[in-house]
Design an enzyme around this catalytic site. Sequence first.
Site, PDB file in Angstrom:
ATOM      1  N   LYS A 196      44.661  33.466  36.718  1.00 31.38           N
ATOM      2  CA  LYS A 196      43.639  34.293  37.385  1.00 31.38           C
ATOM      3  C   LYS A 196      42.944  33.491  38.478  1.00 31.38           C
ATOM      4  CE  LYS A 196      39.784  37.381  36.039  1.00 31.38           C
ATOM      5  NZ  LYS A 196      38.995  37.880  34.883  1.00 31.38           N
TER       6      LYS A 196
ATOM      7  N   SER B  97      38.690  42.778  33.963  1.00 31.82           N
ATOM      8  CA  SER B  97      38.858  42.326  35.332  1.00 31.82           C
ATOM      9  C   SER B  97      40.125  41.506  35.567  1.00 31.82           C
ATOM     10  CB  SER B  97      37.660  41.476  35.734  1.00 31.82           C
ATOM     11  OG  SER B  97      37.584  40.311  34.930  1.00 31.82           O
TER      12      SER B  97
ATOM     13  N   SER C 270      37.638  41.373  29.439  1.00 34.07           N
ATOM     14  CA  SER C 270      38.532  41.359  30.596  1.00 34.07           C
ATOM     15  C   SER C 270      39.941  40.862  30.342  1.00 34.07           C
ATOM     16  CB  SER C 270      37.927  40.519  31.716  1.00 34.07           C
ATOM     17  OG  SER C 270      36.964  41.267  32.389  1.00 34.07           O
TER      18      SER C 270
HETATM   19  N1  GLN Z   1      34.340  44.782  32.246  1.00 30.74           N
HETATM   20  C1  GLN Z   1      33.274  43.913  31.879  1.00 30.74           C
HETATM   21  C2  GLN Z   1      32.369  43.713  33.063  1.00 30.74           C
HETATM   22  O1  GLN Z   1      32.570  44.367  34.019  1.00 30.74           O
HETATM   23  C3  GLN Z   1      33.816  42.635  31.362  1.00 30.74           C
HETATM   24  C4  GLN Z   1      34.214  41.715  32.436  1.00 30.74           C
HETATM   25  C5  GLN Z   1      34.813  40.453  31.923  1.00 30.74           C
HETATM   26  O2  GLN Z   1      35.117  40.313  30.739  1.00 30.74           O
HETATM   27  N2  GLN Z   1      34.931  39.502  32.827  1.00 30.74           N
HETATM   28  O3  GLN Z   1      31.494  42.922  33.071  1.00 30.74           O
END
Ligand code: GLN
Length: 454
Positions: A45, A120, A144
């Site tokens: 990532k 994400s 995420s």
């Molecule tokens: N979807 C969650 C957020 O928008 C989690 C994001 C993540 O785990 N980086 O914060």
Amino acid sequence: MANAEKLNPQLNSFLSIEHEHALRQALAVDGRSEMPLAGMAIAVKDNICTEGMRTSCGSHILHNYRAQYNATAIERLNNAGAVMVGKTNMDEFAMGSSNESSAFGLVRNPWDVSRVPGGSSGGSAVAVASGVVRASLGSETGGSVRQPAALCGIVGLKPTYGRISRYGLVAFASSLDNIGIFGTTASDVADVLGVIAGHDPKDSTSADVPVPDYNFSLGADVSGKTIGVPRALFGEGLDADVRHSVEASIENFRSLGAKIVDVELPHAKYGIAVYYIIATAEASSNLARYDGARYGFRADNAPGLREMYFRTREAGFGAEVKRRIMLGTYVLSSGYYDAYYSKAQKVRNLVKQDYERSFANCDAILTPTSPSTAFKIGERSDDPLAMYLSDIYTVSANLAGVPAISVPCGLSENGLPIGLQLVGNFWSEDVLLNLASAYETAFPLGVDPAVYVG
Ligand code: GLN
């Protein structure tokens, strides 16, 4: 490599494909079968630092930033012989659940290219699901890795907080952030975890806890295990297809000999509210460093320093990041701090205590990973609240710091993958991998999404 090139115009899962680097690594490990990951293709990532390579966090503000050093996880992968194919697309600064908020375009789900892959870490999930790599690194602040793993039909692990060093992981919300791992199977995840887990003096929050041989737990019998099911969480907002499939998976575990018991997580319903206070508060502080002076993008022709800060942040950050910085600044402001931030910290503790109490009676807790299957591109992008609810089953493990894994457990009526989540006690990644591998061996999905693309 060729596959990455071929699929990227369609899926956009890679932000950079590192030909020369990968070739150099592949040549260096040729014949070195003593290395634990010799020749294993992986993707990373773009919020994990890779020396000399672009590390953009999916943001315009870091579009030209090249990391000065490797994250500890990257150093360990390199020493184990892994071959990094490239850096993957993501929601800007890991804020999102659909990968639509990347500054470099959305990522498509290989199961149905009109749908999101989740986020994400959408790019890292798709790199695995489309067959380009066997495993990849993502990051987890609230789901995420697990949520995109579920939406893409692969395995995704969020380890215990402190299990994998965060050195070189760009900070979003430091008390919740973890590096997580995607794999086609639990065994791929176990291979990577065994290499990158463990204490790191460069990260004061990394724990000095022994790392077991995760491969040892794979394939082992699960008949001695007890799985807790919080039935109250299988209610409102859960798609019928997902409920059906996850309920069937409970019976499947029973048929493998696991004991099923009821558990209660009475504070889980506050998870999203608590998460969005704590995560945004920490983000507002962590993201203060992007001021145009130190890293990446700087707005041109500003008449003075303050104006340069304003213009850089105005042009450099996208809408979701700005929304969170504002929300975080608000909940930390004097006058609101006690009402929001310190209250949220107290409820966070209650969420953690729910888990501690439950793990006195079971080895893992089973829930859906995501309330729905992969949604259509654009469906939730104008509705932040609907997007935030995508994480309803995942955020509480980050709040508590416990490990959790998503494993494919079936397909919806329209052929989209569904994931079950297993949450474990602190440091019990071996138990989760054991349960996951037993499940995927006995009840494989039987469809490879790579058949749909290319
Ligand atoms: N979807 C969650 C957020 O928008 C989690 C994001 C993540 O785990 N980086 O914060």
